[in-house]
Design a protein around this motif. Sequence first.
Motif, PDB file in Angstrom:
ATOM      1  N   LYS A   1       0.926  -1.180   0.134  1.00  0.00           N
ATOM      2  CA  LYS A   1      -0.099   0.010  -0.109  1.00  0.00           C
ATOM      3  C   LYS A   1       0.923   1.305  -0.158  1.00  0.00           C
ATOM      4  N   ILE A   2       0.427   2.319  -0.641  1.00  0.00           N
ATOM      5  CA  ILE A   2       1.046   3.506  -0.462  1.00  0.00           C
ATOM      6  C   ILE A   2       0.314   4.535   0.014  1.00  0.00           C
TER       7      ILE A   2
ATOM      8  N   GLU B   1       1.507  10.527  -0.851  1.00  0.00           N
ATOM      9  CA  GLU B   1       2.376  10.155  -1.478  1.00  0.00           C
ATOM     10  C   GLU B   1       2.184  10.043  -2.751  1.00  0.00           C
ATOM     11  N   TYR B   2       1.203   9.115  -2.996  1.00  0.00           N
ATOM     12  CA  TYR B   2       0.884   8.801  -4.282  1.00  0.00           C
ATOM     13  C   TYR B   2       0.299   9.921  -5.052  1.00  0.00           C
ATOM     14  N   GLU B   3      -0.455  11.108  -4.568  1.00  0.00           N
ATOM     15  CA  GLU B   3      -0.713  12.310  -5.199  1.00  0.00           C
ATOM     16  C   GLU B   3       0.637  13.148  -5.714  1.00  0.00           C
TER      17      GLU B   3
ATOM     18  N   LEU C   1       4.868  13.093 -12.193  1.00  0.00           N
ATOM     19  CA  LEU C   1       4.837  12.367 -13.260  1.00  0.00           C
ATOM     20  C   LEU C   1       4.013  13.088 -14.432  1.00  0.00           C
ATOM     21  N   GLN C   2       2.930  13.821 -13.926  1.00  0.00           N
ATOM     22  CA  GLN C   2       2.338  14.633 -14.635  1.00  0.00           C
ATOM     23  C   GLN C   2       3.049  15.857 -15.566  1.00  0.00           C
TER      24      GLN C   2
ATOM     25  N   ILE D   1       2.271   3.039 -13.876  1.00  0.00           N
ATOM     26  CA  ILE D   1       3.475   3.181 -13.533  1.00  0.00           C
ATOM     27  C   ILE D   1       3.901   3.232 -12.014  1.00  0.00           C
ATOM     28  N   ILE D   2       2.866   3.971 -11.066  1.00  0.00           N
ATOM     29  CA  ILE D   2       3.003   3.794  -9.824  1.00  0.00           C
ATOM     30  C   ILE D   2       2.937   2.388  -9.263  1.00  0.00           C
TER      31      ILE D   2
END
Length: 85
Positions: A15-16, A20-22, A28-29, A79-80
């Motif tokens: 789990k992330i 951190e995911y945001e 990446l954007q 990707i994540i």
Amino acid sequence: MSCPNCKCNKSKETKIDPEEYEELKEYLQDEIHEYKVIDYINEQNEHSTYVEVEFEDYVIELENLDTNNLNLDIIIDTIIKNNIK
């Protein structure tokens, strides 16, 4: 007793943290220059596709994506998820 290198021990989803995911998503954007779907004939003479994602210094290829409703969010999520495992 299970072995530490066994695939069954690695199958648990990591789990992330949502924050951190945001942050990764925003990064990446900014870093992805473009993406495109590449059609090709595979070794079994069947039609296949992959997604080529272009960054400034490198290109990655993502396979097994549904290209019908493809968008940047799906690419970033893939990707994540692939790098967190």
